[in-house]
Design a protein around this motif. Structure first.
Motif, PDB file in Angstrom:
ATOM      1  N   ASP A  72       0.729   1.512  14.798  1.00 39.74           N
ATOM      2  CA  ASP A  72       0.766   0.882  13.476  1.00 39.74           C
ATOM      3  C   ASP A  72      -0.618   0.954  12.817  1.00 39.74           C
ATOM      4  OD1 ASP A  72       3.542  -0.333  13.446  1.00 39.74           O
ATOM      5  OD2 ASP A  72       2.745  -1.113  15.315  1.00 39.74           O
ATOM      6  N   TYR A  73      -0.617   0.783  11.507  1.00 42.42           N
ATOM      7  CA  TYR A  73      -1.872   0.851  10.738  1.00 42.42           C
ATOM      8  C   TYR A  73      -1.940  -0.343   9.784  1.00 42.42           C
ATOM      9  CZ  TYR A  73      -2.594   5.573  12.549  1.00 42.42           C
ATOM     10  OH  TYR A  73      -2.818   6.647  13.375  1.00 42.42           O
ATOM     11  N   CYS A  74      -1.938  -1.552  10.318  1.00 42.60           N
ATOM     12  CA  CYS A  74      -1.993  -2.746   9.469  1.00 42.60           C
ATOM     13  C   CYS A  74      -3.312  -2.761   8.685  1.00 42.60           C
ATOM     14  CB  CYS A  74      -1.871  -4.003  10.316  1.00 42.60           C
ATOM     15  SG  CYS A  74      -0.335  -4.054  11.251  1.00 42.60           S
ATOM     16  N   GLY A  75      -3.219  -3.122   7.423  1.00 40.41           N
ATOM     17  CA  GLY A  75      -4.373  -3.005   6.528  1.00 40.41           C
ATOM     18  C   GLY A  75      -5.520  -3.931   6.851  1.00 40.41           C
ATOM     19  N   LEU A 191       5.542  -4.257   3.369  1.00 41.79           N
ATOM     20  CA  LEU A 191       5.638  -2.936   4.008  1.00 41.79           C
ATOM     21  C   LEU A 191       5.437  -1.815   2.979  1.00 41.79           C
ATOM     22  CD1 LEU A 191       8.817  -3.869   6.032  1.00 41.79           C
ATOM     23  CD2 LEU A 191       6.664  -3.202   7.108  1.00 41.79           C
ATOM     24  N   GLY A 192       5.326  -2.180   1.696  1.00 38.00           N
ATOM     25  CA  GLY A 192       5.257  -1.186   0.619  1.00 38.00           C
ATOM     26  C   GLY A 192       3.938  -0.437   0.586  1.00 38.00           C
ATOM     27  N   LYS A 193       3.921   0.629  -0.200  1.00 38.78           N
ATOM     28  CA  LYS A 193       2.751   1.513  -0.316  1.00 38.78           C
ATOM     29  C   LYS A 193       1.502   0.714  -0.683  1.00 38.78           C
ATOM     30  CE  LYS A 193       1.381   5.707  -0.089  1.00 38.78           C
ATOM     31  NZ  LYS A 193       1.205   5.976   1.330  1.00 38.78           N
ATOM     32  N   GLY A 194       0.445   0.881   0.106  1.00 35.51           N
ATOM     33  CA  GLY A 194      -0.839   0.243  -0.184  1.00 35.51           C
ATOM     34  C   GLY A 194      -0.905  -1.226   0.177  1.00 35.51           C
ATOM     35  N   LYS A 195       0.189  -1.773   0.721  1.00 36.48           N
ATOM     36  CA  LYS A 195       0.184  -3.208   1.071  1.00 36.48           C
ATOM     37  C   LYS A 195      -0.195  -3.389   2.552  1.00 36.48           C
ATOM     38  CE  LYS A 195       2.909  -4.590  -2.740  1.00 36.48           C
ATOM     39  NZ  LYS A 195       4.145  -5.113  -3.255  1.00 36.48           N
ATOM     40  N   ALA A 196      -0.279  -4.664   2.967  1.00 37.56           N
ATOM     41  CA  ALA A 196      -0.828  -4.978   4.298  1.00 37.56           C
ATOM     42  C   ALA A 196      -0.080  -4.282   5.430  1.00 37.56           C
ATOM     43  CB  ALA A 196      -0.812  -6.488   4.512  1.00 37.56           C
ATOM     44  N   HIS A 197       1.239  -4.124   5.292  1.00 39.10           N
ATOM     45  CA  HIS A 197       2.035  -3.548   6.382  1.00 39.10           C
ATOM     46  C   HIS A 197       2.543  -2.141   6.072  1.00 39.10           C
ATOM     47  CE1 HIS A 197       2.830  -7.877   7.969  1.00 39.10           C
ATOM     48  NE2 HIS A 197       1.757  -7.351   8.523  1.00 39.10           N
ATOM     49  N   ASP A 198       1.880  -1.482   5.122  1.00 37.31           N
ATOM     50  CA  ASP A 198       2.187  -0.070   4.863  1.00 37.31           C
ATOM     51  C   ASP A 198       1.906   0.718   6.155  1.00 37.31           C
ATOM     52  OD1 ASP A 198       2.572   2.406   3.753  1.00 37.31           O
ATOM     53  OD2 ASP A 198       0.731   2.399   2.554  1.00 37.31           O
ATOM     54  N   ASN A 199       2.819   1.593   6.537  1.00 32.92           N
ATOM     55  CA  ASN A 199       2.645   2.409   7.753  1.00 32.92           C
ATOM     56  C   ASN A 199       2.497   1.542   9.006  1.00 32.92           C
ATOM     57  OD1 ASN A 199       2.539   4.703   9.266  1.00 32.92           O
ATOM     58  ND2 ASN A 199       0.434   5.257   8.722  1.00 32.92           N
ATOM     59  N   ALA A 200       3.256   0.468   9.066  1.00 27.81           N
ATOM     60  CA  ALA A 200       3.257  -0.406  10.253  1.00 27.81           C
ATOM     61  C   ALA A 200       4.726  -0.694  10.623  1.00 27.81           C
ATOM     62  CB  ALA A 200       2.501  -1.695   9.969  1.00 27.81           C
ATOM     63  N   PRO A 266     -15.696  -5.174   6.585  1.00 23.18           N
ATOM     64  CA  PRO A 266     -16.014  -3.991   5.778  1.00 23.18           C
ATOM     65  C   PRO A 266     -15.244  -2.739   6.181  1.00 23.18           C
ATOM     66  CG  PRO A 266     -17.934  -4.748   7.062  1.00 23.18           C
ATOM     67  CD  PRO A 266     -16.848  -5.742   7.285  1.00 23.18           C
ATOM     68  N   SER A 267     -14.796  -2.657   7.429  1.00 25.45           N
ATOM     69  CA  SER A 267     -14.235  -1.396   7.923  1.00 25.45           C
ATOM     70  C   SER A 267     -12.716  -1.288   7.726  1.00 25.45           C
ATOM     71  CB  SER A 267     -14.542  -1.280   9.419  1.00 25.45           C
ATOM     72  OG  SER A 267     -14.003  -2.409  10.095  1.00 25.45           O
ATOM     73  N   ILE A 268     -12.081  -2.280   7.155  1.00 24.40           N
ATOM     74  CA  ILE A 268     -10.610  -2.256   7.106  1.00 24.40           C
ATOM     75  C   ILE A 268     -10.096  -1.739   5.761  1.00 24.40           C
ATOM     76  CG2 ILE A 268     -10.298  -4.101   8.802  1.00 24.40           C
ATOM     77  CD1 ILE A 268      -9.905  -6.052   6.443  1.00 24.40           C
ATOM     78  N   PRO A 269      -8.866  -1.228   5.732  1.00 24.04           N
ATOM     79  CA  PRO A 269      -8.314  -0.805   4.442  1.00 24.04           C
ATOM     80  C   PRO A 269      -8.292  -1.934   3.413  1.00 24.04           C
ATOM     81  CG  PRO A 269      -6.973   0.027   6.250  1.00 24.04           C
ATOM     82  CD  PRO A 269      -7.996  -0.890   6.859  1.00 24.04           C
ATOM     83  N   MET A 270      -8.183  -3.176   3.841  1.00 28.44           N
ATOM     84  CA  MET A 270      -8.150  -4.307   2.907  1.00 28.44           C
ATOM     85  C   MET A 270      -9.549  -4.898   2.689  1.00 28.44           C
ATOM     86  SD  MET A 270      -4.557  -6.051   4.199  1.00 28.44           S
ATOM     87  CE  MET A 270      -4.706  -7.578   3.280  1.00 28.44           C
ATOM     88  N   ALA A 271     -10.582  -4.047   2.763  1.00 30.23           N
ATOM     89  CA  ALA A 271     -11.968  -4.537   2.658  1.00 30.23           C
ATOM     90  C   ALA A 271     -12.243  -5.208   1.305  1.00 30.23           C
ATOM     91  CB  ALA A 271     -12.955  -3.393   2.885  1.00 30.23           C
ATOM     92  N   GLY A 272     -11.513  -4.826   0.265  1.00 27.47           N
ATOM     93  CA  GLY A 272     -11.760  -5.420  -1.048  1.00 27.47           C
ATOM     94  C   GLY A 272     -10.856  -6.596  -1.355  1.00 27.47           C
ATOM     95  N   TRP A 273     -10.104  -7.018  -0.384  1.00 31.36           N
ATOM     96  CA  TRP A 273      -9.096  -8.065  -0.553  1.00 31.36           C
ATOM     97  C   TRP A 273      -9.760  -9.443  -0.536  1.00 31.36           C
ATOM     98  CZ3 TRP A 273      -4.272  -6.142  -1.240  1.00 31.36           C
ATOM     99  CH2 TRP A 273      -3.199  -7.039  -1.218  1.00 31.36           C
ATOM    100  N   PRO A 274      -9.309 -10.390  -1.384  1.00 32.96           N
ATOM    101  CA  PRO A 274      -9.921 -11.732  -1.306  1.00 32.96           C
ATOM    102  C   PRO A 274      -9.413 -12.507  -0.090  1.00 32.96           C
ATOM    103  CG  PRO A 274      -8.162 -11.694  -2.943  1.00 32.96           C
ATOM    104  CD  PRO A 274      -8.290 -10.280  -2.442  1.00 32.96           C
ATOM    105  N   GLU A 275     -10.299 -13.275   0.504  1.00 36.01           N
ATOM    106  CA  GLU A 275      -9.880 -14.130   1.618  1.00 36.01           C
ATOM    107  C   GLU A 275      -9.178 -15.374   1.067  1.00 36.01           C
ATOM    108  OE1 GLU A 275     -13.467 -15.004   3.758  1.00 36.01           O
ATOM    109  OE2 GLU A 275     -13.318 -13.163   4.935  1.00 36.01           O
ATOM    110  N   PRO A 276      -8.241 -15.938   1.805  1.00 35.05           N
ATOM    111  CA  PRO A 276      -7.668 -17.213   1.356  1.00 35.05           C
ATOM    112  C   PRO A 276      -8.751 -18.289   1.391  1.00 35.05           C
ATOM    113  CG  PRO A 276      -6.952 -16.719   3.589  1.00 35.05           C
ATOM    114  CD  PRO A 276      -7.715 -15.519   3.112  1.00 35.05           C
TER     115      PRO A 276
END
Ligand code: SF4
Length: 394
Positions: A72-75, A191-200, A266-276
């Motif tokens: 899997d490739y979770c974002g 699970l959609g394109k570019g989302k957290a579970h894309d390709n997972a 910094p190394s994850i696909p969701m690096a620009g995502w805001p934290e809760p």
């Protein structure tokens, strides 16, 4: 609908001690404004005290990243690797045993096996590694390593291997008192394109619910939980908790629910995502407590540092696994607090910190009643209250 302090307070007025709140009340409370938060936290803390008064538990563990290869490739994941990536590694049996024995010397009672989901289905390199080790699949290898740790040490395995069939739940339950799978969210849109579970492919909510349900049918004490801040809405958080509650109502096997907040790296696909925000996390924990008043609720302290003791006010009764030896391989940049610190800060909130086993005390009697090595090891590890038999100060 705009939620005001008045609408959220009216949701609190509906609370009957010991009775779970409704979906509607939970949605009002999880969206409560800041001036309604103190009352929400007070209600959650009171519910926790009715459930398990005076105590917050933790599990002293070693973390065994059996393999960090994953299909899997979770974002949000920093743990997973492809073969050949720096740090890609599958532990050998000698490495597993060395870490478990070192943990044993430090008073650990849990061997937490974390691993990627079915890497051999994607990577020929993993198939070759398994062939070299003498196993047909990662799950066969995991089963053998749980059995090794159980047989050779005083630690109790707690595997987190991803989706499991009925057969594999039964096989792993023979060598571990409890196991886990984070539900994460019931929102399949992620699970959609570019989302957290894309390709997972293993993060399809219906598949994860099936694994948790199968564990319930087999009466396996089960850890699950939700992830906060991966693109889901506050209503999704409530619905994820309700899905867990529904399974627990049917099978009674959910031993704990982890409320885990997304932390950016910094190394994850969701690096620009805001934290809760901290407030979102507190609301989610408090609503989890009120939806599940008789279930253990856990939140990891390292992911809410430096203000982690606020989580006690939101109704947790457990800090989860804390290791005096191994780093948090899932969040390596967020070290666990020192156990002395954790004890002091838990004490300052008015609670004593006690060490539990990977399986919670209320699930222990059914396990020790079955003859065999697992039962013997549990009897040796547990004190009269079903917590960890240890003379070591928390
Ligand atoms: S979170 Fe788990 S399933 Fe997702 S990529 Fe990381 S190791 Fe794999």
């Amino acid at each position: 609908m705009a939620f005001t302090a008045i609408t959220s307070v009216s949701a609190l007025a509906e609370i009957t001690p010991g009775v779970p709140i409704s979906r509607e009340a939970a949605i009002r409370l999880i969206r409560c404004p800041d001036d309604g938060l103190p009352e929400l936290l007070a209600a959650a803390r009171a519910a926790k005290e009715r459930f398990k008064p005076g105590v917050i538990t933790y599990s002293r563990k070693v973390f065994l990243p059996l393999t960090n290869l994953c299909r899997d490739y979770c974002g949000y994941c920093t743990f997973r690797r492809d073969p050949g990536d720096p740090g890609a590694h599958t532990m050998t049996p000698d490495e597993v045993l060395a870490v478990a024995r070192a943990g044993e010397k430090l008073g650990c009672t849990e061997a937490l096996f974390s691993l990627g989901d079915k890497p051999e289905l994607l990577f020929p390199e993993m198939r070759e590694t398994l062939r070299h080790l003498g196993y047909r699949s990662t799950l066969h290898y995991l089963e053998a390593m749980c059995e090794l740790v159980l047989r050779e040490t005083t630690l109790l395995p707690h595997p987190n291997p991803g989706l499991l069939s009925a057969e594999w739940i039964a096989r792993l339950a023979a060598v571990s008192p409890s196991m886990g799978l984070m539900l994460e969210t019931t929102n399949a849109d992620l699970l959609g394109k570019g989302k957290a579970h894309d390709n997972a492919p293993d993060k399809v909510p219906a598949k994860r619910l099936r694994t948790i349900e199968e564990a319930g049918k087999q009466r396996v004490p089960f850890t699950t939980g939700l992830l906060i801040g991966i693109g889901e809405s506050p209503e999704d958080r409530v619905d994820t908790l309700l899905a867990i509650r529904d399974l627990h109502d049917r099978y009674g096997h959910i031993q704990e629910v982890i409320v885990q907040n997304f932390r950016v790296k910094p190394s994850i696909p969701m690096a620009g995502w805001p934290e809760p925000s901290h407030g979102e996390m507190l609301r989610a924990v408090a609503v989890a407590r009120l939806l599940l008043p008789k279930v253990n609720i856990q939140a990891p302290p390292n992911l809410s540092a430096p203000y982690y003791d606020d989580l006690v006010d939101a109704g947790i009764n457990d800090w989860g696994g804390i290791s005096p030896l191994t780093p948090d391989y899932i969040n390596p940049e967020k070290p666990w607090p020192h156990l002395d610190q954790l004890r002091l800060r838990t004490g300052a909130k008015g609670f004593s910190l006690q060490q539990r086993l990977p399986v919670y005390p209320e699930f222990l009697p059914a396990l020790v009643a079955r003859p065999g090595l697992l039962s013997e090891k549990l009897r040796a590890a547990a004190d009269g209250c079903g917590l960890a038999r240890t003379t070591r100060a928390a």
